[in-house]
Scaffold this motif. Structure first.
Motif, PDB file in Angstrom:
ATOM      1  N   TRP A   1       5.381  25.681   4.111  1.00 10.76           N
ATOM      2  CA  TRP A   1       5.163  27.120   3.875  1.00 10.76           C
ATOM      3  C   TRP A   1       5.332  28.078   5.269  1.00 10.76           C
ATOM      4  CZ3 TRP A   1       2.179  29.243   0.757  1.00 10.76           C
ATOM      5  CH2 TRP A   1       1.509  28.384   0.165  1.00 10.76           C
ATOM      6  N   ALA A   2       5.988  27.366   6.212  1.00  7.84           N
ATOM      7  CA  ALA A   2       6.613  28.387   7.577  1.00  7.84           C
ATOM      8  C   ALA A   2       7.067  29.242   7.658  1.00  7.84           C
ATOM      9  CB  ALA A   2       7.071  27.183   7.982  1.00  7.84           C
TER      10      ALA A   2
ATOM     11  N   LEU B   1      -5.044  21.391  -3.295  1.00  3.99           N
ATOM     12  CA  LEU B   1      -4.420  21.696  -4.995  1.00  3.99           C
ATOM     13  C   LEU B   1      -2.810  22.632  -4.137  1.00  3.99           C
ATOM     14  CD1 LEU B   1      -7.436  23.654  -6.779  1.00  3.99           C
ATOM     15  CD2 LEU B   1      -5.697  21.249  -7.355  1.00  3.99           C
ATOM     16  N   THR B   2      -2.711  22.680  -2.850  1.00  2.48           N
ATOM     17  CA  THR B   2      -1.972  23.351  -2.843  1.00  2.48           C
ATOM     18  C   THR B   2      -0.668  23.447  -1.681  1.00  2.48           C
ATOM     19  OG1 THR B   2      -2.699  25.324  -1.360  1.00  2.48           O
ATOM     20  CG2 THR B   2      -2.419  25.780  -3.693  1.00  2.48           C
ATOM     21  N   LYS B   3      -2.110  22.530  -0.878  1.00  3.52           N
ATOM     22  CA  LYS B   3      -1.066  22.167   0.552  1.00  3.52           C
ATOM     23  C   LYS B   3      -0.552  22.233   1.357  1.00  3.52           C
ATOM     24  CE  LYS B   3       1.854  18.264  -2.791  1.00  3.52           C
ATOM     25  NZ  LYS B   3       1.532  18.655  -3.866  1.00  3.52           N
ATOM     26  N   GLY B   4      -2.305  23.164   1.834  1.00  8.75           N
ATOM     27  CA  GLY B   4      -1.827  24.073   2.839  1.00  8.75           C
ATOM     28  C   GLY B   4      -3.450  23.957   3.040  1.00  8.75           C
ATOM     29  N   TYR B   5      -4.102  24.685   4.051  1.00  9.60           N
ATOM     30  CA  TYR B   5      -5.186  24.558   4.924  1.00  9.60           C
ATOM     31  C   TYR B   5      -5.609  26.446   5.150  1.00  9.60           C
ATOM     32  CZ  TYR B   5      -1.993  25.354   8.617  1.00  9.60           C
ATOM     33  OH  TYR B   5      -1.434  25.867  10.275  1.00  9.60           O
ATOM     34  N   ILE B   6      -6.791  25.912   5.681  1.00 12.38           N
ATOM     35  CA  ILE B   6      -7.943  27.267   5.709  1.00 12.38           C
ATOM     36  C   ILE B   6      -8.034  27.279   7.770  1.00 12.38           C
ATOM     37  CG2 ILE B   6     -10.393  28.389   5.657  1.00 12.38           C
ATOM     38  CD1 ILE B   6     -11.029  26.829   3.094  1.00 12.38           C
ATOM     39  N   ASN B   7      -8.029  28.239   8.039  1.00  9.51           N
ATOM     40  CA  ASN B   7      -7.935  28.064   9.651  1.00  9.51           C
ATOM     41  C   ASN B   7      -8.098  29.592  10.434  1.00  9.51           C
ATOM     42  OD1 ASN B   7      -5.612  29.424  10.069  1.00  9.51           O
ATOM     43  ND2 ASN B   7      -5.040  28.574   8.979  1.00  9.51           N
ATOM     44  N   ILE B   8      -8.668  29.442  11.505  1.00 10.21           N
ATOM     45  CA  ILE B   8      -8.992  30.513  12.238  1.00 10.21           C
ATOM     46  C   ILE B   8      -7.978  31.762  12.420  1.00 10.21           C
ATOM     47  CG2 ILE B   8     -11.679  29.362  12.549  1.00 10.21           C
ATOM     48  CD1 ILE B   8     -11.253  29.356  15.356  1.00 10.21           C
ATOM     49  N   GLY B   9      -6.317  31.510  12.537  1.00 12.19           N
ATOM     50  CA  GLY B   9      -5.490  31.380  13.193  1.00 12.19           C
ATOM     51  C   GLY B   9      -5.482  33.882  12.581  1.00 12.19           C
TER      52      GLY B   9
ATOM     53  N   LEU C   1       4.759  23.868  11.619  1.00 10.47           N
ATOM     54  CA  LEU C   1       5.519  23.306  11.978  1.00 10.47           C
ATOM     55  C   LEU C   1       4.642  22.197  12.375  1.00 10.47           C
ATOM     56  CD1 LEU C   1       8.551  25.727  12.887  1.00 10.47           C
ATOM     57  CD2 LEU C   1       8.295  23.974  11.117  1.00 10.47           C
ATOM     58  N   LEU C   2       4.397  22.710  12.996  1.00  7.61           N
ATOM     59  CA  LEU C   2       3.506  21.691  14.696  1.00  7.61           C
ATOM     60  C   LEU C   2       2.615  20.440  13.958  1.00  7.61           C
ATOM     61  CD1 LEU C   2       3.315  23.371  17.530  1.00  7.61           C
ATOM     62  CD2 LEU C   2       5.220  21.825  16.993  1.00  7.61           C
ATOM     63  N   GLY C   3       2.020  21.499  12.425  1.00 10.26           N
ATOM     64  CA  GLY C   3       0.722  20.567  12.038  1.00 10.26           C
ATOM     65  C   GLY C   3       1.311  20.046  10.427  1.00 10.26           C
ATOM     66  N   GLY C   4       2.239  19.539  10.596  1.00 11.22           N
ATOM     67  CA  GLY C   4       3.159  19.098   9.384  1.00 11.22           C
ATOM     68  C   GLY C   4       2.603  20.309   8.012  1.00 11.22           C
TER      69      GLY C   4
ATOM     70  N   PHE D   1      -1.282  31.847  21.429  1.00  8.47           N
ATOM     71  CA  PHE D   1      -2.630  31.754  21.322  1.00  8.47           C
ATOM     72  C   PHE D   1      -2.850  31.774  19.631  1.00  8.47           C
ATOM     73  CE2 PHE D   1      -6.095  35.087  20.080  1.00  8.47           C
ATOM     74  CZ  PHE D   1      -7.016  34.523  20.749  1.00  8.47           C
ATOM     75  N   VAL D   2      -1.568  32.335  19.159  1.00  7.47           N
ATOM     76  CA  VAL D   2      -1.413  32.186  17.231  1.00  7.47           C
ATOM     77  C   VAL D   2      -1.953  30.203  17.378  1.00  7.47           C
ATOM     78  CG1 VAL D   2      -0.840  33.167  15.365  1.00  7.47           C
ATOM     79  CG2 VAL D   2      -1.737  34.676  17.405  1.00  7.47           C
ATOM     80  N   THR D   3      -0.943  30.234  17.767  1.00  6.68           N
ATOM     81  CA  THR D   3      -0.504  28.616  17.470  1.00  6.68           C
ATOM     82  C   THR D   3      -1.382  27.667  17.671  1.00  6.68           C
ATOM     83  OG1 THR D   3       1.389  29.369  17.672  1.00  6.68           O
ATOM     84  CG2 THR D   3       1.037  26.473  17.475  1.00  6.68           C
ATOM     85  N   VAL D   4      -2.156  27.949  18.854  1.00  6.48           N
ATOM     86  CA  VAL D   4      -3.646  27.483  19.191  1.00  6.48           C
ATOM     87  C   VAL D   4      -4.652  27.570  18.536  1.00  6.48           C
ATOM     88  CG1 VAL D   4      -5.153  26.425  21.015  1.00  6.48           C
ATOM     89  CG2 VAL D   4      -3.119  27.005  21.374  1.00  6.48           C
ATOM     90  N   ALA D   5      -4.595  28.992  17.827  1.00  2.00           N
ATOM     91  CA  ALA D   5      -5.924  29.321  17.293  1.00  2.00           C
ATOM     92  C   ALA D   5      -5.606  28.617  15.558  1.00  2.00           C
ATOM     93  CB  ALA D   5      -5.682  30.669  16.811  1.00  2.00           C
ATOM     94  N   THR D   6      -4.746  28.795  15.004  1.00  2.00           N
ATOM     95  CA  THR D   6      -4.496  28.474  13.919  1.00  2.00           C
ATOM     96  C   THR D   6      -4.728  27.003  13.515  1.00  2.00           C
ATOM     97  OG1 THR D   6      -2.783  29.993  13.334  1.00  2.00           O
ATOM     98  CG2 THR D   6      -3.114  28.625  12.040  1.00  2.00           C
ATOM     99  N   MET D   7      -4.480  26.135  14.942  1.00  2.00           N
ATOM    100  CA  MET D   7      -4.211  24.496  14.573  1.00  2.00           C
ATOM    101  C   MET D   7      -5.410  24.052  15.281  1.00  2.00           C
ATOM    102  SD  MET D   7      -0.347  23.862  15.716  1.00  2.00           S
ATOM    103  CE  MET D   7      -0.512  21.458  15.456  1.00  2.00           C
ATOM    104  N   LEU D   8      -6.659  25.233  15.203  1.00  2.00           N
ATOM    105  CA  LEU D   8      -8.021  24.243  15.803  1.00  2.00           C
ATOM    106  C   LEU D   8      -9.254  24.165  15.035  1.00  2.00           C
ATOM    107  CD1 LEU D   8      -9.371  24.562  19.215  1.00  2.00           C
ATOM    108  CD2 LEU D   8     -10.625  27.188  18.100  1.00  2.00           C
ATOM    109  N   ILE D   9      -8.940  25.039  13.769  1.00  2.00           N
ATOM    110  CA  ILE D   9      -9.301  23.908  12.674  1.00  2.00           C
ATOM    111  C   ILE D   9      -8.487  24.065  11.334  1.00  2.00           C
ATOM    112  CG2 ILE D   9     -12.179  25.072  11.523  1.00  2.00           C
ATOM    113  CD1 ILE D   9     -13.179  26.266  13.855  1.00  2.00           C
ATOM    114  N   ARG D  10      -8.826  23.512  11.175  1.00  2.00           N
ATOM    115  CA  ARG D  10      -8.146  23.218   9.882  1.00  2.00           C
ATOM    116  C   ARG D  10      -9.113  22.202   8.966  1.00  2.00           C
ATOM    117  NH1 ARG D  10      -2.142  21.420  10.808  1.00  2.00           N
ATOM    118  NH2 ARG D  10      -3.638  19.671  11.953  1.00  2.00           N
ATOM    119  N   ILE D  11      -8.744  23.018   7.733  1.00  2.00           N
ATOM    120  CA  ILE D  11      -9.161  22.232   6.590  1.00  2.00           C
ATOM    121  C   ILE D  11      -8.501  22.554   5.543  1.00  2.00           C
ATOM    122  CG2 ILE D  11     -11.317  22.851   4.650  1.00  2.00           C
ATOM    123  CD1 ILE D  11     -12.565  24.585   7.187  1.00  2.00           C
TER     124      ILE D  11
END
Length: 163
Positions: A77-78, A33-41, A70-73, A19-29
């Motif tokens: 960061w993992a 600058l940090t090669k990361g992303y904002i999410n709702i996880g 890991l799954l999202g590229g 559930f956490v994985t899907v919620a984190t990958m659902l919306i990724r902005i």
């Protein structure tokens, strides 16, 4: 602990991590600058921590978030995500599920913001780390609002927390 309880515990932990994985990958902005992303996880991390408690809540949140990286590229960061989200989950997992408000629902996300800030300083420098704070703070705020609502709903649906 009998086998039925152990099986239930393993199943809830695995489903919670998924559930956490899907919620984190659902919306990724993405944040360039940090090669990361904002999410709702974070909402999911908080919800599962409330359901599973301090014994396993931290694990489901950390594993699910790291798996999303890991799954999202975002494999770089993992490991950091696992540590940071596990800490966030552990703090929230010690909260009072029945409370209208518990300060740990805010402190957990604040630790997430601080954790990423510290890692980003070493990986990308202070300027990039400072630029990431608003996004991480927004992510944490959404988690602090939505997470407890989800957690309470899940606890109710499961007939009580698995704490």
């Amino acid at each position: 602990m009998n086998n039925n309880n152990r099986t239930r515990e393993i199943t809830l932990t695995a489903l919670s991590a998924a559930f956490v994985t899907v919620a984190t990958m659902l919306i990724r902005i993405p944040h360039p600058l940090t090669k990361g992303y904002i999410n709702i996880g974070d909402a999911a991390v908080i919800a599962v921590a409330m359901v599973l408690g301090k014994r396993l809540g931290w694990l489901a949140g950390g594993l699910g978030s790291a798996l999303a990286d890991l799954l999202g590229g975002y494999a770089h960061w993992a490991p950091w995500t696992f540590l940071i989200k596990s800490a966030e989950g552990y703090i929230v997992s010690t909260s009072d599920v029945k409370a209208k408000f518990d300060w740990r629902w805010v402190v957990g996300p604040a630790v997430m913001v601080l954790g990423y800030f510290v890692v980003e300083i070493f990986m990308y420098g202070t300027a990039a780390a400072l630029a990431e704070i608003p996004g991480n703070a927004f992510q944490g705020l959404v988690g602090a609002i939505v997470g407890p609502l989800l957690g309470k709903a899940f606890v109710g649906a499961l007939g009580g927390a698995n704490r």
